[in-house]
Design a protein around this motif. Structure first.
Motif, mmCIF file in Angstrom:
data_model
loop_
_atom_site.group_PDB
_atom_site.id
_atom_site.type_symbol
_atom_site.label_atom_id
_atom_site.label_comp_id
_atom_site.label_asym_id
_atom_site.label_seq_id
_atom_site.Cartn_x
_atom_site.Cartn_y
_atom_site.Cartn_z
ATOM 1 N N SER A 137 30.688 -7.958 -50.676
ATOM 2 C CA SER A 137 31.726 -8.123 -49.652
ATOM 3 C C SER A 137 33.104 -8.309 -50.291
ATOM 4 O O SER A 137 34.114 -7.835 -49.755
ATOM 5 N N ARG B 62 36.212 -5.914 -49.671
ATOM 6 C CA ARG B 62 37.493 -6.479 -49.228
ATOM 7 C C ARG B 62 38.634 -5.943 -50.105
ATOM 8 O O ARG B 62 39.680 -5.564 -49.602
ATOM 9 N N ILE C 149 36.512 -8.047 -41.262
ATOM 10 C CA ILE C 149 36.452 -9.061 -42.319
ATOM 11 C C ILE C 149 37.795 -9.138 -43.065
ATOM 12 O O ILE C 149 38.077 -10.133 -43.733
ATOM 13 N N ASN D 52 33.009 -11.609 -39.853
ATOM 14 C CA ASN D 52 32.026 -10.806 -40.579
ATOM 15 C C ASN D 52 30.995 -10.265 -39.582
ATOM 16 O O ASN D 52 30.431 -11.038 -38.799
ATOM 17 N N VAL E 99 28.890 -2.778 -44.968
ATOM 18 C CA VAL E 99 28.319 -4.104 -44.726
ATOM 19 C C VAL E 99 27.154 -4.356 -45.689
ATOM 20 O O VAL E 99 26.353 -3.456 -45.933
ATOM 21 N N THR E 100 27.061 -5.563 -46.205
ATOM 22 C CA THR E 100 26.005 -5.871 -47.171
ATOM 23 C C THR E 100 24.644 -5.915 -46.488
ATOM 24 O O THR E 100 23.722 -5.199 -46.880
#
Ligand code: SAM
Length: 262
Positions: free
Chosen positions: A34, A38, A106, A133, A156-157
């Motif tokens: 993430s 970002r 996010i 998130n 997205v993780t």
């Protein structure tokens, strides 16, 4: 020596285990992804909208319009747009007659770029911008009529967690739609698409946004995203019913739709 149109070695689509995850063609620790994502969007935020048009020749607008057509927004409906970035989906939803929209992302920098868009002036009382998130949404259960995510899920993780969150915040009878890059269905087109993606896009990214690496990541992340049938199973696994898939532009992009029945 590699030929100019060679595609870099790519791992299996959708490869994730409990410790690691894909970040483009790299495998990184899950906790790391993430932050890396970002950084990518912090870096490109101010040039994001113009780059979308340049990269796709404006075709992303048609794909987004197709998703909004499929939603057929109604007055009074509430949209939560996940990974909403600069707000394209919410703007289209409001223009098409939807009620209220919440853009969730996010990255504060993407939302800040969106807030500056003049087109939102007319809708200022019906739009909210919210840092959040997609894997753990700051919204109560059963609070939205429609949840969308456009070109966000591959970043997205924990994608299963994001799909489960979409289900949680939807009202019974609500609908979740995901617009995402997918797998090209024609071998001939795939060659041209790969050449464009791996050779031209990072250079364009460097030229326009001063950042080739972020656009290399975006291209790679498309190749490691699960194929449409796997994503459809993930929707069903989270409890969505009547899961449907629409492939567009020979599979370059796909829309998945599912309903929360109760
Ligand atoms: N939906 C917008 C559109 O279609 O133009 C923006 C898409 S942009 C390619 C991907 C967005 O996903 C970025 O704004 C990024 O900050 C956001 N994002 C990545 N991971 C996220 C997460 N876990 N939760 C929420 N947003 C996320």
């Amino acid at each position: 020596m590699s030929k100019p149109h060679d595609t870099p070695q790519q791992p299996e689509a959708g490869g994730q285990d409990s410790e690691t995850i894909d970040f483009g063609f790299r495998t990184v620790g899950r906790a790391e992804k993430s932050g890396l994502v970002r950084d990518v969007f912090d870096s490109v935020a101010s040039r994001y909208d113009v780059m979308n048009d340049l990269m796709s020749g404006g075709v992303h607008r048609l794909w987004k319009a197709a998703m909004i057509d499929w939603i057929a927004p109604q007055p009074g409906q509430t949209l939560v747009d996940l990974a909403g970035g600069t707000g394209d989906i919410s703007l289209r939803f409001l223009r098409a007659g939807g009620g209220d929209a919440v853009v969730t992302d996010i990255n504060e920098s993407m939302l800040a770029a969106g807030r500056q868009r003049r087109e939102f002036g007319k809708y200022s009382d019906r739009i909210r911008w919210c840092v959040g998130n997609a894997e753990a949404l700051p919204f109560t259960e059963a609070s939205a009529d429609i949840v969308t995510i456009a070109f966000g899920l591959r970043n997205v993780t924990d994608r299963d967690a994001a799909i489960a969150e979409a289900h949680r915040v939807l009202k019974p009878g609500g609908r979740f739609l995901c617009l995402e890059f997918s797998q090209v269905t024609s071998a001939m087109l795939a060659r041209a698409y790969d050449a464009w993606s791996f050779n031209v896009l990072p250079r364009l990214g460097q030229l326009v946004a001063g950042d080739a690496d972020s656009y290399r990541y975006l291209v790679e992340s498309i190749r490691t995203f699960p194929p449409p049938e796997v994503l459809a199973d993930m929707f069903a696994g989270a409890g969505f019913a009547q899961v449907r898939v629409r492939r567009m532009s020979a599979g370059i992009a796909c829309i998945h739709s599912g309903w929360k029945l109760d």
